[in-house]
Motif scaffolding. Structure first.
Motif, PDB file in Angstrom:
ATOM      1  N   TYR A  86       7.491   6.855   1.898  1.00 59.87           N
ATOM      2  CA  TYR A  86       8.559   6.563   0.939  1.00 59.87           C
ATOM      3  C   TYR A  86       8.358   5.136   0.457  1.00 59.87           C
ATOM      4  O   TYR A  86       7.611   4.355   1.073  1.00 59.87           O
ATOM      5  CB  TYR A  86       9.940   6.704   1.602  1.00 59.87           C
ATOM      6  CG  TYR A  86      10.129   5.792   2.797  1.00 59.87           C
ATOM      7  CD1 TYR A  86      10.657   4.510   2.664  1.00 59.87           C
ATOM      8  CD2 TYR A  86       9.729   6.194   4.072  1.00 59.87           C
ATOM      9  CE1 TYR A  86      10.805   3.677   3.758  1.00 59.87           C
ATOM     10  CE2 TYR A  86       9.870   5.366   5.174  1.00 59.87           C
ATOM     11  CZ  TYR A  86      10.406   4.105   5.007  1.00 59.87           C
ATOM     12  OH  TYR A  86      10.543   3.270   6.088  1.00 59.87           O
ATOM     13  N   ARG A  87       8.991   4.790  -0.649  1.00 58.96           N
ATOM     14  CA  ARG A  87       8.851   3.437  -1.167  1.00 58.96           C
ATOM     15  C   ARG A  87       9.621   2.478  -0.274  1.00 58.96           C
ATOM     16  O   ARG A  87      10.849   2.603  -0.118  1.00 58.96           O
ATOM     17  CB  ARG A  87       9.390   3.323  -2.588  1.00 58.96           C
ATOM     18  CG  ARG A  87       9.187   1.935  -3.201  1.00 58.96           C
ATOM     19  CD  ARG A  87       9.949   1.788  -4.519  1.00 58.96           C
ATOM     20  NE  ARG A  87       9.727   0.508  -5.146  1.00 58.96           N
ATOM     21  CZ  ARG A  87      10.283  -0.647  -4.773  1.00 58.96           C
ATOM     22  NH1 ARG A  87      11.118  -0.662  -3.740  1.00 58.96           N
ATOM     23  NH2 ARG A  87      10.027  -1.773  -5.401  1.00 58.96           N
ATOM     24  N   PRO A  88       8.954   1.516   0.362  1.00 57.06           N
ATOM     25  CA  PRO A  88       9.652   0.579   1.249  1.00 57.06           C
ATOM     26  C   PRO A  88      10.662  -0.276   0.490  1.00 57.06           C
ATOM     27  O   PRO A  88      10.419  -0.652  -0.659  1.00 57.06           O
ATOM     28  CB  PRO A  88       8.529  -0.286   1.828  1.00 57.06           C
ATOM     29  CG  PRO A  88       7.268   0.518   1.613  1.00 57.06           C
ATOM     30  CD  PRO A  88       7.507   1.285   0.353  1.00 57.06           C
ATOM     31  N   SER A  89      11.767  -0.591   1.121  1.00 55.29           N
ATOM     32  CA  SER A  89      12.783  -1.405   0.480  1.00 55.29           C
ATOM     33  C   SER A  89      12.316  -2.832   0.238  1.00 55.29           C
ATOM     34  O   SER A  89      12.816  -3.522  -0.642  1.00 55.29           O
ATOM     35  CB  SER A  89      14.055  -1.431   1.348  1.00 55.29           C
ATOM     36  OG  SER A  89      13.775  -1.926   2.644  1.00 55.29           O
ATOM     37  N   SER A  90      11.314  -3.282   1.011  1.00 57.51           N
ATOM     38  CA  SER A  90      10.804  -4.652   0.872  1.00 57.51           C
ATOM     39  C   SER A  90       9.485  -4.711   0.141  1.00 57.51           C
ATOM     40  O   SER A  90       8.786  -5.731   0.199  1.00 57.51           O
ATOM     41  CB  SER A  90      10.650  -5.292   2.259  1.00 57.51           C
ATOM     42  OG  SER A  90       9.775  -4.524   3.058  1.00 57.51           O
ATOM     43  N   ALA A  91       9.090  -3.626  -0.548  1.00 59.53           N
ATOM     44  CA  ALA A  91       7.780  -3.577  -1.193  1.00 59.53           C
ATOM     45  C   ALA A  91       7.786  -4.353  -2.497  1.00 59.53           C
ATOM     46  O   ALA A  91       8.357  -3.934  -3.495  1.00 59.53           O
ATOM     47  CB  ALA A  91       7.382  -2.126  -1.468  1.00 59.53           C
ATOM     48  N   ASP A  92       7.163  -5.529  -2.490  1.00 55.82           N
ATOM     49  CA  ASP A  92       7.031  -6.360  -3.679  1.00 55.82           C
ATOM     50  C   ASP A  92       5.578  -6.771  -3.825  1.00 55.82           C
ATOM     51  O   ASP A  92       4.851  -6.844  -2.838  1.00 55.82           O
ATOM     52  CB  ASP A  92       7.894  -7.612  -3.561  1.00 55.82           C
ATOM     53  CG  ASP A  92       9.372  -7.287  -3.589  1.00 55.82           C
ATOM     54  OD1 ASP A  92       9.790  -6.535  -4.485  1.00 55.82           O
ATOM     55  OD2 ASP A  92      10.109  -7.782  -2.715  1.00 55.82           O
ATOM     56  N   PRO A  93       5.134  -7.068  -5.036  1.00 56.17           N
ATOM     57  CA  PRO A  93       3.788  -7.556  -5.204  1.00 56.17           C
ATOM     58  C   PRO A  93       3.525  -8.776  -4.334  1.00 56.17           C
ATOM     59  O   PRO A  93       4.395  -9.626  -4.161  1.00 56.17           O
ATOM     60  CB  PRO A  93       3.724  -7.916  -6.709  1.00 56.17           C
ATOM     61  CG  PRO A  93       4.754  -7.041  -7.330  1.00 56.17           C
ATOM     62  CD  PRO A  93       5.838  -6.932  -6.315  1.00 56.17           C
ATOM     63  N   ALA A  94       2.330  -8.842  -3.741  1.00 56.59           N
ATOM     64  CA  ALA A  94       1.988  -9.973  -2.879  1.00 56.59           C
ATOM     65  C   ALA A  94       0.585 -10.423  -3.168  1.00 56.59           C
ATOM     66  O   ALA A  94      -0.243  -9.669  -3.637  1.00 56.59           O
ATOM     67  CB  ALA A  94       2.116  -9.556  -1.420  1.00 56.59           C
ATOM     68  N   ALA A 153       0.829  -1.208   0.000  1.00 54.37           N
ATOM     69  CA  ALA A 153       0.000   0.000   0.000  1.00 54.37           C
ATOM     70  C   ALA A 153       0.861   1.256   0.000  1.00 54.37           C
ATOM     71  O   ALA A 153       0.556   2.240  -0.687  1.00 54.37           O
ATOM     72  CB  ALA A 153      -0.927  -0.004   1.210  1.00 54.37           C
ATOM     73  N   ARG A 154       1.941   1.247   0.757  1.00 52.69           N
ATOM     74  CA  ARG A 154       2.847   2.401   0.782  1.00 52.69           C
ATOM     75  C   ARG A 154       3.491   2.606  -0.589  1.00 52.69           C
ATOM     76  O   ARG A 154       3.628   3.731  -1.069  1.00 52.69           O
ATOM     77  CB  ARG A 154       3.907   2.208   1.865  1.00 52.69           C
ATOM     78  CG  ARG A 154       3.347   2.250   3.286  1.00 52.69           C
ATOM     79  CD  ARG A 154       4.412   1.873   4.303  1.00 52.69           C
ATOM     80  NE  ARG A 154       5.475   2.857   4.332  1.00 52.69           N
ATOM     81  CZ  ARG A 154       5.591   3.819   5.241  1.00 52.69           C
ATOM     82  NH1 ARG A 154       4.693   3.932   6.205  1.00 52.69           N
ATOM     83  NH2 ARG A 154       6.585   4.667   5.206  1.00 52.69           N
ATOM     84  N   HIS A 155       3.899   1.512  -1.226  1.00 47.79           N
ATOM     85  CA  HIS A 155       4.466   1.595  -2.573  1.00 47.79           C
ATOM     86  C   HIS A 155       3.425   2.141  -3.547  1.00 47.79           C
ATOM     87  O   HIS A 155       3.733   3.009  -4.384  1.00 47.79           O
ATOM     88  CB  HIS A 155       4.941   0.212  -3.015  1.00 47.79           C
ATOM     89  CG  HIS A 155       5.729   0.210  -4.276  1.00 47.79           C
ATOM     90  ND1 HIS A 155       6.120  -0.955  -4.903  1.00 47.79           N
ATOM     91  CD2 HIS A 155       6.198   1.227  -5.050  1.00 47.79           C
ATOM     92  CE1 HIS A 155       6.792  -0.646  -5.997  1.00 47.79           C
ATOM     93  NE2 HIS A 155       6.857   0.664  -6.113  1.00 47.79           N
TER      94      HIS A 155
END
Length: 239
Positions: free
Chosen positions: A231-239, A175-177
């Motif tokens: 900010y774009r999280p470093s661990s933000a990946d599609p889930a 959501a943050r991304h």
């Protein structure tokens, strides 16, 4: 006017981000969801305060003291203070008493108050003193590795270290991304496909729950109730 926020990433694996901000003629903000805990210092009306702020599982309005300055260290997932378990702080905080401009008491010892430029030095000292620890299983999981442990053990250690499940962390970071992409002008339909949402209503529910804004509101920020650090999280990946 509003809430001025400056932040930077960190190369230290214990830190996700370092930030500072100043409030000016604003009394409330929307605190967006975050899977990270933070050590925060702020000065208001000549007094210095500090608290450990736990992970926030949902967006929520939060009061902002007027004409105050803030400094915070956002810790990386898997980092924790063993004497103050993260799981007890989810959706809450723990105030640190007896803070001055020069010193803060941590686990029975007086420490110099850190600032935006020496946060890494401060956290390295915390690590050496055993105040901060890191469970390597969490960054390993976030990097897609398969730890040599049972699924039950992995889940238990992840929750103990972060206060949240892996699924909750993925949903918050996605959501943050999404919010960052929308603020950058990416159409909502493209965000749906890029991040693996089922459809636009699914994206809308996620934004409302974790960011506290709709896509339209993200494109036109409200200066009277700004967002917390996004900010774009470093661990933000599609889930």
């Amino acid at each position: 006017m509003g809430l001025e926020i400056e932040s930077r990433p960190s190369e230290l694996p214990y830190i996700e981000r370092v930030w500072r901000s100043r409030s000016d003629d604003v009394g409330r903000m929307t605190s967006i969801a975050t899977p990270h805990w933070e050590l925060v210092f702020w000065e208001h009306d000549g007094r210095v305060h500090s608290a450990v702020q736990g992970p926030e599982p949902n967006a929520a309005p939060a009061p902002v003291p007027k004409d105050a300055t803030f400094f915070g260290i956002t810790f990386a997932l898997g980092t924790s203070m063993p004497h103050l378990p993260v799981s007890r702080l989810v959706g809450g905080s723990a105030e640190i008493p007896d803070v001055t401009r020069r010193s803060v008491w941590l686990k029975g010892s007086a420490w110099h108050v850190p600032d935006y430029d020496n946060a890494e030095w401060f956290v390295r000292r915390m690590v050496r003193a055993g105040i901060v620890d890191r469970d390597p299983i969490v960054p390993a999981l976030l990097d897609g590795a398969a730890p040599d442990a049972s699924q039950r053990t992995v889940q238990r250690r992840f929750v103990a270290a972060t206060g949240l499940t892996q699924g909750a962390v993925r949903r918050i970071d996605r959501a943050r991304h999404a919010a960052v992409l929308i603020q950058d002008g990416v159409p909502a339909q493209d965000v749906v496909h890029l991040l693996g949402y089922f459809d636009q209503p699914h994206l809308a529910r996620s934004l409302t729950r974790y960011i506290g804004r709709t896509a339209t509101q993200l494109r036109g920020p409200d200066p009277t109730e700004p967002l917390s650090l996004l900010y774009r999280p470093s661990s933000a990946d599609p889930a």
